[in-house]
Each structure stands twice: as C-alpha cells, then as structure tokens.
Write a protein that holds these residues in place. Structure first.
Motif, PDB file in Angstrom:
ATOM      1  N   GLU A 191       0.822  -1.213   0.000  1.00 60.47           N
ATOM      2  CA  GLU A 191       0.000   0.000   0.000  1.00 60.47           C
ATOM      3  C   GLU A 191       0.853   1.258   0.000  1.00 60.47           C
ATOM      4  O   GLU A 191       0.387   2.333  -0.418  1.00 60.47           O
ATOM      5  N   SER A 192       2.106   1.156   0.466  1.00 62.53           N
ATOM      6  CA  SER A 192       2.972   2.336   0.448  1.00 62.53           C
ATOM      7  C   SER A 192       3.255   2.802  -0.973  1.00 62.53           C
ATOM      8  O   SER A 192       3.599   3.971  -1.194  1.00 62.53           O
ATOM      9  N   LEU A 193       3.102   1.907  -1.954  1.00 56.52           N
ATOM     10  CA  LEU A 193       3.301   2.301  -3.347  1.00 56.52           C
ATOM     11  C   LEU A 193       2.165   3.169  -3.859  1.00 56.52           C
ATOM     12  O   LEU A 193       2.259   3.757  -4.941  1.00 56.52           O
ATOM     13  N   GLU A 194       1.076   3.258  -3.091  1.00 55.81           N
ATOM     14  CA  GLU A 194      -0.058   4.128  -3.433  1.00 55.81           C
ATOM     15  C   GLU A 194      -0.011   5.441  -2.661  1.00 55.81           C
ATOM     16  O   GLU A 194      -0.856   6.310  -2.863  1.00 55.81           O
ATOM     17  N   ALA A 195       0.968   5.584  -1.751  1.00 54.48           N
ATOM     18  CA  ALA A 195       0.979   6.712  -0.821  1.00 54.48           C
ATOM     19  C   ALA A 195       1.506   7.980  -1.490  1.00 54.48           C
ATOM     20  O   ALA A 195       2.694   8.083  -1.813  1.00 54.48           O
ATOM     21  N   ARG A 196       0.635   8.939  -1.697  1.00 52.69           N
ATOM     22  CA  ARG A 196       0.999  10.251  -2.220  1.00 52.69           C
ATOM     23  C   ARG A 196      -0.113  11.224  -1.834  1.00 52.69           C
ATOM     24  O   ARG A 196      -1.224  10.792  -1.510  1.00 52.69           O
ATOM     25  N   PRO A 197       0.154  12.513  -1.781  1.00 54.06           N
ATOM     26  CA  PRO A 197      -0.869  13.477  -1.363  1.00 54.06           C
ATOM     27  C   PRO A 197      -2.189  13.304  -2.117  1.00 54.06           C
ATOM     28  O   PRO A 197      -2.211  13.181  -3.340  1.00 54.06           O
ATOM     29  N   GLY A 198      -3.265  13.242  -1.342  1.00 52.31           N
ATOM     30  CA  GLY A 198      -4.596  13.116  -1.921  1.00 52.31           C
ATOM     31  C   GLY A 198      -5.049  11.693  -2.157  1.00 52.31           C
ATOM     32  O   GLY A 198      -6.222  11.453  -2.461  1.00 52.31           O
ATOM     33  N   ALA A 199      -4.164  10.711  -2.003  1.00 48.37           N
ATOM     34  CA  ALA A 199      -4.518   9.315  -2.278  1.00 48.37           C
ATOM     35  C   ALA A 199      -5.448   8.772  -1.203  1.00 48.37           C
ATOM     36  O   ALA A 199      -5.221   8.972  -0.012  1.00 48.37           O
ATOM     37  N   LEU A 200      -6.496   8.073  -1.621  1.00 51.57           N
ATOM     38  CA  LEU A 200      -7.459   7.468  -0.705  1.00 51.57           C
ATOM     39  C   LEU A 200      -7.749   6.018  -1.100  1.00 51.57           C
ATOM     40  O   LEU A 200      -8.841   5.512  -0.887  1.00 51.57           O
ATOM     41  N   THR A 201      -6.739   5.359  -1.680  1.00 48.31           N
ATOM     42  CA  THR A 201      -6.881   3.975  -2.117  1.00 48.31           C
ATOM     43  C   THR A 201      -6.293   3.040  -1.071  1.00 48.31           C
ATOM     44  O   THR A 201      -5.124   3.184  -0.687  1.00 48.31           O
ATOM     45  N   LEU A 202      -7.103   2.098  -0.593  1.00 44.81           N
ATOM     46  CA  LEU A 202      -6.673   1.153   0.438  1.00 44.81           C
ATOM     47  C   LEU A 202      -6.681  -0.268  -0.114  1.00 44.81           C
ATOM     48  O   LEU A 202      -7.653  -0.692  -0.737  1.00 44.81           O
ATOM     49  N   GLN A 203      -5.614  -1.002   0.137  1.00 42.13           N
ATOM     50  CA  GLN A 203      -5.551  -2.409  -0.253  1.00 42.13           C
ATOM     51  C   GLN A 203      -6.119  -3.235   0.893  1.00 42.13           C
ATOM     52  O   GLN A 203      -5.444  -3.484   1.891  1.00 42.13           O
ATOM     53  N   ILE A 204      -7.356  -3.660   0.722  1.00 44.30           N
ATOM     54  CA  ILE A 204      -8.022  -4.352   1.832  1.00 44.30           C
ATOM     55  C   ILE A 204      -8.990  -5.436   1.378  1.00 44.30           C
ATOM     56  O   ILE A 204      -9.314  -6.338   2.158  1.00 44.30           O
ATOM     57  N   LEU A 205      -9.435  -5.402   0.143  1.00 39.76           N
ATOM     58  CA  LEU A 205     -10.458  -6.360  -0.284  1.00 39.76           C
ATOM     59  C   LEU A 205      -9.994  -7.807  -0.166  1.00 39.76           C
ATOM     60  O   LEU A 205     -10.789  -8.704   0.126  1.00 39.76           O
ATOM     61  N   GLN A 206      -8.706  -8.051  -0.398  1.00 43.18           N
ATOM     62  CA  GLN A 206      -8.178  -9.415  -0.305  1.00 43.18           C
ATOM     63  C   GLN A 206      -7.449  -9.665   1.006  1.00 43.18           C
ATOM     64  O   GLN A 206      -6.854 -10.730   1.199  1.00 43.18           O
TER      65      GLN A 206
END
Length: 335
Positions: A191-206
């Motif tokens: 999930e740290s690869l998605e971390a940038r200002p404004g990001a609200l994407t969470l890896q959680i479904l799986q």
C-alpha cells in the motif's frame, strides 16, 4: 529547479523538532544496516567474544518478538518523541471508550510511506495513548525480518514493536484478562506504493487474515484512520502496470519490503530531500466491532465480519473527513 532555503532565524524548538524527525527517518532507513555492520565489525575484531555471546543471546531470545516483545516505558516517554509529535503535529483522537477487559485488533489505514501516525501514537507516549485508553497496551506489528537484525531488534522492541507473524498476533489477541491492542497496518508494504498526497486507495479487499485471527480469538476489531498520513511525501508516478510499478512489486515480493521512490524536503532547504513535509496527522480511533470467539470460522463468517469492518471503516472516514480538510466529494477506494 529553484531551491528554497530555510531561514536562519528559525526558533530552537523547531530545530529540535526537525532533529527529532531526522533521527526517526535515519532509524527507519539506515539504522538496521548500521547495526548489522557494527555486529560484523565486532565479529572481526579482538572483541569477537562479545559478538559470540550476543549471538547466543539472539538464539535464547528468539521467541521474544512473537511473545509480546520487550516494551520500555522509559524509551516510549523520551522527550525526543514530543518534538517528533510537534513537527507535524501528530494527534490521537478517541471517539469512544474501549473496555480494557477485551483484547483489540486495531486496523490502521492508510499505511503511508513510513507509518508515521502509527509510530507516533502507538510506539511512544507523546500523544497520550495510556491516558486516552487506560488499561490498554498497544503493540505495533512489523515485518519479522527486522527482528533478526542484531541490536536493532532490541531498540524497536522497546517501543512496543513486535513481529507481524501469525503466532505473534495470536499471542497478543489471546491474552487472558484482556488489555492488549495489536495494531496492524492492514494494507502492508504494497500500500505504500499508493501513498501520495490526496490518495485514498486502500488495499483491503483481499486482506482477510486479520479478520480470521480476530474471530479465532474473540478480539474486537477497531478501524483506525490516520488523516494526513499520505500527505507527508511526494512519490514518483508509478501507475499499476507501469514498468516502474512492476519492478517495485517484484522487489517487494523478493525482499518483503516496498521501495517507493519518494521525496519531500531536506534539513536546511524545503525543495527536496527525505524528510517528511510538516503536515498534520490526525489518527482517529473508531468504534469497536464486537467479535464473538469462533475457533473454526467458516468462509462465510470471515466474509460477513470483513463486510462489517469495511462498513465501520467507511463510516469512520465519512464522519470525520471534513474536519481534517477532505472535501465531501472524496471517498475511500478499496482494492
């Protein structure tokens, strides 16, 4: 690129705050390597007997990271952590009281780059965890690899960091009498690869292993959202499917840790560097989700509780987002 230098007349307290964050970033990015190098040099020196004795200690102490660690209230209360807190600043927000007779699994979101909110709030007393949640003891779960590094393992365990192995979480969540809080950054390193200002994407479904653990031990689930966690660093564009992202994901599978290409500010200038931006982090602890112990949960049991958890996390975010500068049209994305 025009470089914006820091002014010379910065107050001492702000310089101390910056120094506190410098040592924290160093601890995350380089202290383990320095500790390993020191151990190797000790082995090759005339003091090799000390290295041999410590190696024996590592063997005898091998189960401590999965048995609650070795927390030090003195280290957790160091003044440096108060300067660290005030740099951003970091705050811990309680929404409801938590009964210390239960054990809890805190799901921390988002992971961010260096989980600054999780460290500041749960590995130190700077934000007053013990006063907000009397009778509860937090433990932040960390990749097992780091507990194999000589000397470094001793330091991180003092703050309440423990291995993220299943046996470690089970040990905490099954504690007789309650009072244990296992804090898990659910999205993990990817999930740290998605971390940038404004990001609200969470890896959680799986991600359902933590749900199964909570069911097996009857530990109550608590969603935690750290507003501002993703605002601390900029990251090179790496959309899913890009060459850079494929390389990062491959390295993550091999090494177990993600390697986001980040930049923010420096010590004496604000234009580039590896220090996080001074952005507020507000870590909000949500309402607990009661869990009835089920030693052999079925797939349906896990799916049902997972849905309840997602609902609780969504409600926590929606109820608090406008307080922390997120506009009404922004919502969480689960992948």
């Amino acid at each position: 690129m025009k470089i914006e230098f820091a002014p010379l007349n910065i107050p001492l307290r702000r310089r101390l705050q910056t120094a506190a964050v410098v040592q924290w970033v160093f601890s995350f990015l380089a202290l383990a390597q320095c500790c390993l190098a020191a151990f190797v040099l000790l082995c090759l020196s005339d003091w090799w007997i000390l290295a041999a004795l410590y190696a024996g200690w590592l063997y005898l102490d091998r189960d401590t990271p999965i048995s609650g660690g070795r927390k030090s209230h003195w280290i957790r209360s160091w003044a440096v952590w108060r300067y660290f807190r005030d740099y951003f600043p970091i705050s811990l927000v309680k929404t409801v009281d938590l009964d210390p007779r239960n054990n809890y699994l805190f799901g921390f979101h988002p992971h961010g780059v260096l989980v600054a909110g999780a460290f500041g709030n749960f590995c130190t007393e700077a934000s007053g965890f013990s006063e907000l949640f009397p009778g509860l003891t937090p433990y932040l779960l960390m990749l097992p690899f780091w507990f194999r590094v000589p000397f470094f393992r001793e330091y991180i365990m003092c703050g309440g960091l423990v291995s993220s192995e299943k046996a470690s979480a089970s040990y905490l969540l099954s504690r007789p009498g309650g009072g244990a809080v296992a804090v898990l950054a659910v999205g993990g390193a990817p999930e740290s690869l998605e971390a940038r200002p404004g990001a609200l994407t969470l890896q959680i479904l799986q991600r359902k292993g933590f749900i199964k653990l909570a069911l097996k031990h009857g530990a109550w689930l608590v969603p935690v959202f750290s507003f501002g966690e993703n605002e601390l660093f900029d990251q090179m564009e790496n959309p899913v499917g890009s060459r850079l992202r494929r390389v990062q994901e491959r390295l993550q599978r091999i090494m177990g840790v993600a390697l986001p290409l980040i930049h923010a500010r420096g010590v004496f200038q604000y234009s580039f560097g590896l220090l996080p931006y001074r952005k507020p982090i507000n870590t909000v602890v949500g309402r607990p989700i009661p869990v009835v112990q089920n030693p052999s949960p079925t797939k349906e049991d896990i799916e049902s509780l997972h849905e309840r958890y997602l609902q609780g996390l969504t409600e926590l975010f929606e109820e608090n987002k406008e307080k922390y500068g997120i506009t009404e049209d922004k919502h969480l994305t689960f992948i």
